[in-house]
Design a protein around this motif. Sequence first.
Motif, PDB file in Angstrom:
ATOM      1  N   ARG A 134      -7.502   8.090  -0.205  1.00  0.00           N
ATOM      2  CA  ARG A 134      -8.855   7.527  -0.327  1.00  0.00           C
ATOM      3  C   ARG A 134      -8.924   6.480  -1.445  1.00  0.00           C
ATOM      4  N   CYS A 173       0.838  -1.203   0.000  1.00  0.00           N
ATOM      5  CA  CYS A 173       0.000   0.000   0.000  1.00  0.00           C
ATOM      6  C   CYS A 173       0.880   1.264   0.000  1.00  0.00           C
ATOM      7  N   VAL A 189      -9.364  -0.685   5.959  1.00  0.00           N
ATOM      8  CA  VAL A 189      -8.357   0.260   6.449  1.00  0.00           C
ATOM      9  C   VAL A 189      -8.824   1.666   6.125  1.00  0.00           C
ATOM     10  N   ASP A 190      -8.729   2.553   7.094  1.00  0.00           N
ATOM     11  CA  ASP A 190      -9.096   3.950   6.898  1.00  0.00           C
ATOM     12  C   ASP A 190      -7.944   4.681   6.202  1.00  0.00           C
ATOM     13  N   HIS A 191      -8.270   5.719   5.420  1.00  0.00           N
ATOM     14  CA  HIS A 191      -7.231   6.471   4.712  1.00  0.00           C
ATOM     15  C   HIS A 191      -6.243   7.133   5.677  1.00  0.00           C
ATOM     16  N   VAL A 210      -3.575   4.626   6.448  1.00  0.00           N
ATOM     17  CA  VAL A 210      -2.617   4.541   5.337  1.00  0.00           C
ATOM     18  C   VAL A 210      -1.630   5.701   5.423  1.00  0.00           C
ATOM     19  N   GLU A 257      -7.603   3.417   0.125  1.00  0.00           N
ATOM     20  CA  GLU A 257      -8.623   2.868   1.033  1.00  0.00           C
ATOM     21  C   GLU A 257      -9.644   2.036   0.249  1.00  0.00           C
TER      22      GLU A 257
END
Length: 172
Positions: free
Chosen positions: A16, A4, A29-31, A34, A19
């Motif tokens: 996003r 990622c 997984v939330d942005h 990340v 995500e």
Amino acid sequence: MLLCVRWYVAYSLSLRNLEEMLAERDIGVDHSTVHRWVIKLVPLLEKTFRKHKRPVGTSWRVDETYVKVKGLWKYLYRAVDKAGNTIDFLFRARRDKAAARRFFEKAIGQHGSPETVTIDKSGSNLAALHAINAERETAIKVRQVKYLNNIVEQDHRAYQTHHPADAGVQGL
């Protein structure tokens, strides 16, 4: 997680977008998570990759040219070795001693000090190298010979167009 971060660094994907891509693979997984991964891992990856970078030659050819970036004229400083392999580059808004010095400090900091630097008749490059040499025990030999810089000069042809402030001047 590493894949990622690699996608984020290598491609123009938003947090996003990543995500959504992970959600398609059933990974929730939330942005912002990340983003935390990127902040934490990119410096570690850069440090690791620098250990394995190819060595550069001790004889550099340095030149600058101008290019239009998003409608604005910028100066591209670039150093290549004898074989024409790019050592480093830097975009700056001005072509002056401060810009040249910043370029040389960046290149030397990342690749070590060259024995010889060949430049054209640019006064700003010469002044920057003299300032750097004044602070060093072992001076960098400076050769100011236009035709020895042909490796880097010829490569600029693809970038050059006429700068409005340099009417009638063919390149730098």
